[in-house]
Scaffold this motif. Structure first.
Motif, short mmCIF file in Angstrom:
data_model
loop_
_atom_site.label_atom_id
_atom_site.label_comp_id
_atom_site.label_asym_id
_atom_site.label_seq_id
_atom_site.Cartn_x
_atom_site.Cartn_y
_atom_site.Cartn_z
N VAL A 5 -11.86 9.64 -6.30
CA VAL A 5 -12.28 10.86 -5.37
C VAL A 5 -13.08 10.30 -4.16
O VAL A 5 -12.71 10.26 -3.07
CB VAL A 5 -12.99 12.02 -6.17
N VAL A 8 -10.72 8.54 -1.89
CA VAL A 8 -10.03 9.58 -0.95
C VAL A 8 -11.03 9.98 0.04
O VAL A 8 -10.50 10.24 1.23
CB VAL A 8 -9.55 10.90 -1.79
N LEU A 9 -12.17 10.22 -0.34
CA LEU A 9 -13.06 10.58 0.66
C LEU A 9 -13.22 9.74 1.97
O LEU A 9 -13.58 9.99 3.06
CB LEU A 9 -14.31 11.00 0.20
N MET A 11 -11.06 7.49 2.82
CA MET A 11 -9.92 7.66 3.72
C MET A 11 -9.87 8.58 4.56
O MET A 11 -9.46 8.64 5.81
CB MET A 11 -8.82 7.62 2.65
N LEU A 12 -10.58 9.85 4.18
CA LEU A 12 -10.87 11.00 5.23
C LEU A 12 -11.72 10.44 6.42
O LEU A 12 -11.33 10.93 7.32
CB LEU A 12 -11.21 12.17 4.35
N GLY A 13 -12.66 9.57 5.82
CA GLY A 13 -13.37 9.14 7.14
C GLY A 13 -14.65 10.02 7.19
O GLY A 13 -15.63 9.41 8.08
N ILE A 14 -14.78 11.15 6.57
CA ILE A 14 -15.82 11.79 7.08
C ILE A 14 -16.97 11.40 6.47
O ILE A 14 -18.44 11.70 6.82
CB ILE A 14 -15.51 13.36 6.88
N PHE A 15 -16.79 10.95 5.29
CA PHE A 15 -18.16 10.60 4.64
C PHE A 15 -18.12 9.06 4.28
O PHE A 15 -17.28 8.63 3.89
CB PHE A 15 -18.27 11.50 3.06
N ASP A 18 -21.71 4.48 2.24
CA ASP A 18 -23.24 4.02 2.09
C ASP A 18 -23.79 4.42 0.90
O ASP A 18 -23.99 5.49 0.47
CB ASP A 18 -23.80 4.58 3.30
N VAL A 22 -26.27 10.20 -0.47
CA VAL A 22 -25.54 11.01 -1.47
C VAL A 22 -24.18 11.19 -1.23
O VAL A 22 -23.83 11.22 -0.09
CB VAL A 22 -26.39 12.35 -1.72
N VAL A 24 -20.40 12.88 -2.18
CA VAL A 24 -20.05 14.34 -2.52
C VAL A 24 -19.69 14.54 -4.03
O VAL A 24 -20.00 15.57 -4.48
CB VAL A 24 -18.56 14.55 -1.62
N ASP A 25 -18.99 13.52 -4.65
CA ASP A 25 -18.89 13.68 -6.16
C ASP A 25 -20.11 13.91 -6.79
O ASP A 25 -20.11 14.58 -7.83
CB ASP A 25 -17.97 12.37 -6.47
N ILE A 27 -22.77 15.15 -5.96
CA ILE A 27 -23.50 16.62 -5.54
C ILE A 27 -22.63 17.48 -6.37
O ILE A 27 -22.92 18.49 -6.96
CB ILE A 27 -23.31 16.85 -3.88
N THR A 28 -21.21 17.51 -6.27
CA THR A 28 -20.25 18.43 -6.99
C THR A 28 -20.71 18.37 -8.48
O THR A 28 -20.90 19.60 -9.21
CB THR A 28 -18.90 17.91 -6.94
N ASN B 197 -5.92 13.51 8.95
CA ASN B 197 -5.41 12.93 7.97
C ASN B 197 -4.09 12.21 8.53
O ASN B 197 -3.85 11.09 8.58
CB ASN B 197 -5.00 13.85 6.78
N GLN B 200 -4.90 9.37 10.71
CA GLN B 200 -4.97 8.20 9.85
C GLN B 200 -3.96 7.63 8.99
O GLN B 200 -3.69 6.49 8.73
CB GLN B 200 -6.31 8.50 9.24
N LEU B 264 -20.74 25.30 -4.68
CA LEU B 264 -19.80 24.62 -5.28
C LEU B 264 -18.31 24.65 -4.70
O LEU B 264 -17.55 23.80 -4.76
CB LEU B 264 -19.81 25.09 -6.75
N ILE B 267 -18.37 22.26 -1.58
CA ILE B 267 -18.26 20.72 -2.09
C ILE B 267 -17.32 20.42 -2.63
O ILE B 267 -16.53 19.20 -2.49
CB ILE B 267 -19.71 20.44 -2.60
N LEU B 271 -14.43 17.49 -2.08
CA LEU B 271 -14.26 16.47 -2.70
C LEU B 271 -12.60 16.22 -2.96
O LEU B 271 -12.15 15.29 -3.08
CB LEU B 271 -14.72 16.73 -4.18
N ASN B 404 -18.09 10.66 14.18
CA ASN B 404 -17.30 9.98 13.08
C ASN B 404 -16.25 9.21 13.78
O ASN B 404 -16.00 7.91 13.17
CB ASN B 404 -16.91 11.04 12.10
#
Lengths: 539, 539
Positions: A5, A8-9, A11-15, A18, A22, A24-25, A27-28, B197, B200, B264, B267, B271, B404
């Motif tokens: 996962v 995937v994130l 790739m989305l490039g938002i997160f 680093d 924290v 996203v996974d 936190i979930t 998406n 990219q 949840l 997030i 995710l 971003n």
């Protein structure tokens, strides 16, 4: 587990990927577990042996095991304990809410005893644990530690955990013990800050009377400045909200201002090197005495429950966190060669905690009893035992201090430091589970059945906290409960008259009514008790 | 400014000096400024020219100047814009609260128009801005950009800012326009995720009908999965709270569960690479329709106000943040040699935003009017102009997307990228201030006086949001307001009967009453409307 996962994130490039941030996974996972803790805690509530904190601890441990198995024992780094998260975000709402909901009268009645336990008592416990550890660790050959490290161990393990106290002692069942143990925990924080500073600043090779005096002076100046800061932030919020009449436009703005100013008091205390816990606790007390009466009825209900909810979420979070972090495989690998030593050291530290606390609770209780005239105010032996027992838990505060001292910047690589971390985890887990589970029963066994009358002398009718909140009235009920002792019960009124505390209280009330309340609001002096004009239309 | 204090903290040793972590001094500064924003916003409320977001923006700018002067222009890095903070912590409460407080009926009545604007419209605007920028940037010689960058510019500047919309349009004054522009912003988020998406993943050199079809398919699958996730999290929370009867023990637990499950949903959407904004918005709608009726009365008041307060704090935070970040000296230094170009590019982008929005609002409004039978449901030209104007603001979402795309890992070193960041800041600031300040007046000028009746056809009696909240009743008032249109007004009932939307609504209500409410609770099917037994005792 979160690898695919995470990709995937990215790739989305938002997160970003680093590792310091924290993800996203995690936190979930955490939020899901928090929900699970709430539901399971709710289902287990009738169970006499469990409480919310211990079920959160076990859920955390269980998840840690699952993660270890899923990553094939590689790491559990994703869930590492972070002192910053703890001290900056999780602790303030808990302590503020405790101040906001505390029974003020009970608290101030026992002020001297609380100060004795929190300041002098912590000092005694600190010395016993420090020098006990020094003595025994050298016998057991635990690796190299400086004197500074032993003093840090003393400071870490003499910190009563206020968060745990909230979980095992009930303010309504045993108000006296609650206020003693919890109040001690708050004052204790101020002592800890002074101790930590002293350890790092003073020349410890040459302890003389001048150093001790300076130390005592430091404590009092810290105590007084923290108090002043907390009280003035509370009063400032009351004044602003009273003067600017916020509720006229929006309830949300009042609530936001209360939350932000409470947090500001804590973070300012940390900024100025004071005791944040003491400051935010007093800010909570002042806000519940003045500010709370200056806001609309909706805001009152909202703040009471919103603060309690935030505190509840933070508490659950902390126990879940501690449970998950306990299985950090890296540290355990480092000490695996000396597992026997680690177990021995943990047992030793637990024993020192027991002895250190006994060494001040019983003598200081006798001292405190000596100065009290009314028989009902004196602590019986059974109560002393309960106070001793209920304050034995070591929790997240100890963890955070231990990480700070022994796990800085990969310092755990040294076996001695890693051992100290695993020891702290062991002590925290075992004391929370053992003492936490048994305290409820001890209270029931020692105090409630045989000693029922004595324990109830200083108790309100056993009502849940939420009933003290007015939904329909003018804040009357809340105040009635709070004032219950002085007004409608002649015997206890007589008893109170014979004590000096009452005299102080009498003059305080006079001053409060004549000067404070007209300026800062409060019961009877708030201007828009009925709700703001806009909102009043639906009544 | 915070240097000396920072050193004290490092000496204390509790807080690390890690530059990646937030430091106590910047938190203190920020919380203080937030309090100032609330107080100043309150004082300026009667001023027709200001609103809360713009005063926060100006306070942020002012503080940025002070910091620059205090550090002698060295840096303002301490306050750098952080997308993670924005997307993970600040945005969800705002969007959730919007869903929770939205007038559901108004929203679903205009569902088709909202979808047209949000999906097709954003696409049109995206192409106009992308290719317009490509065309003109090459003329102006703005530095090297790939096709990908131009498409990103299109995506960034076609994102209507839902947060700004909440600030300038009033749900009570202009419910139709509010639901259109805000709803468009929510759907727009789903479109943006798909666009990002697509940029990219797809091979952009060869755009054919297959790619376009795949793109449309992606949009619908994303839209549907996000919707399903949001709705099912909402229903799950309703079911758990209804079945387990949380309020019996504690109001705080209900509130905590609602907050956590809402978060949840967001997030989890992030995710799984879905549209978090759409998901959490729908979760808010479902929670206000079912879950909210299953909790105690205290919880209802608390959740309404607590969610609104959290959203309010986040909004203020964002505007303050954007204001402070606008003065990041490093970026401005980089573009100072080509200031003229930067100004030109900003003006060009603003013009493209204006044109791009006009290019879809007016044609699509005509298309939408064509399918509507009732005259009152059609958008007049004046309303179209207002919808066009009110959606022109670009805000924190655009900032976050721009960072971003153009500021990853010190990428700003390239002059072209730095120019894009400063252009975005300029567009965001000027559009927020100019369009934000004028929208209120435009609404008053175009719609309220002359067009009063028409604007009010689809409006409830102008009541502040908070009066829809029952303090004493059984949630009756809130529902009355919500149902106001169908039951007590025969003319508008007749009008509604002639529209197909009403038929859908009729069958939905039947299904809702027969199946959904008995299972998930909701008005009339909640079991403990009077409050839990414990809390009921004070009535």
């Amino acid at each position: 587990m979160g690898g695919s996962v995470g990709r995937v994130l990215m790739m989305l490039g938002i997160f970003t990927s680093d590792p310091d941030k924290v993800s996203v996974d995690s936190i979930t996972l955490f939020v899901t577990l928090l929900c699970a803790c709430i539901v399971i805690g709710h289902l287990l509530e009738e169970n006499r042996w469990m409480n919310e904190s211990i079920s959160a601890l076990f859920i955390g441990l269980g998840t840690g095991v699952v993660i270890l198995l899923a990553t094939k024992g590689a790491s559990s780094r994703i869930l590492e304990f972070d002192e910053e998260l703890f001290f900056i975000y999780l602790l303030p709402p808990i302590i503020f809410n405790a101040g906001f909901q505390v029974k003020k009268k009970q608290f101030f009645r026992n002020f001297m005893t609380i100060m004795l336990f929190g300041a002098v008592g912590t000092g005694i416990s600190f010395f016993i644990i420090s020098f006990g550890a020094k003595e025994f660790f050298e016998t057991f050959d635990m690796g190299y530690f400086e004197l500074r490290d032993f003093l840090a161990i003393g400071a870490i393990f003499s910190a009563t955990d206020s968060v745990c106290t909230l979980q095992v002692l009930n303010q309504d069942e045993t108000p006296l013990l609650y206020s003693l143990v919890f109040g001690e925990g708050v004052v204790n924080d101020a002592t800890s800050v002074v101790l930590f500073n002293a350890i790092q600043k003073f020349d410890l090779s040459d302890v003389n009377s001048r150093v001790v005096l300076k130390f005592i002076g430091n404590f009092f100046s810290l105590f007084i400045t923290s108090t002043l800061l907390g009280v003035s932030m509370g009063l400032l919020s009351a004044y602003i909200i009273k003067k600017l009449y916020f509720g006229r436009h929006s309830t949300d703005r009042e609530v936001a201002l209360m939350i932000l100013m409470a947090y500001l008091s804590y973070i300012m205390a940390e900024l100025f090197d004071l005791s944040g816990i003491l400051t935010v606790f007093l800010c909570g007390i002042v806000m519940s005495h003045y500010t709370w009466y200056n806001v609309t009825e909706r805001s009152r209900i909202t703040t009471k429950h919103a603060f309690a909810t935030l505190s509840f979420i933070s508490e659950t979070f902390i126990f879940l966190y501690v449970g998950m972090d306990a299985l950090d495989i890296e540290k355990w690998k480092l000490v695996s060669s000396s597992l026997g030593k680690s177990v021995g050291a943990s047992a030793l530290l637990l024993a020192l905690v027991l002895v250190g606390r006994a060494a001040f609770i019983f003598p200081l209780s006798i001292l405190s009893n000596f100065f009290k005239k009314a028989q009902s105010d004196k602590l019986t032996f059974k109560q002393q035992v309960t106070v001793w027992w209920a304050g034995l838990m070591r929790g997240a505060v100890s963890m955070a201090l231990a990480y700070n001292q022994f796990a800085k910047s990969g310092h755990t690589k040294q076996p001695g430091n890693a051992t100290m971390i695993t020891c702290t985890i062991t002590v925290v887990l075992s004391s929370t589970v053992v003492f936490g589970l048994l305290t409820k029963h001890l209270v029931r066994l020692l105090l409630l059945p045989s000693d029922h009358n004595r324990a109830m002398v200083s108790s309100e009718p056993s009502s849940p906290n939420s009933t003290t909140l007015p939904l329909l009235g003018y804040g009357q009920e809340s105040e009635d409960v709070e004032m219950g002792r002085t007004v409608p019960r002649p015997p206890s009124l007589l008893m109170l008259l014979s004590t000096p505390t009452h005299t102080v209280h009498y003059y305080w009330r006079k001053f409060d009514n004549a000067f404070m309340r007209p300026v800062f609001g409060g019961r009877g002096f708030a201007e828009f008790v009925l709700g703001s004009p806009k909102e009043g239309s639906i009544h």
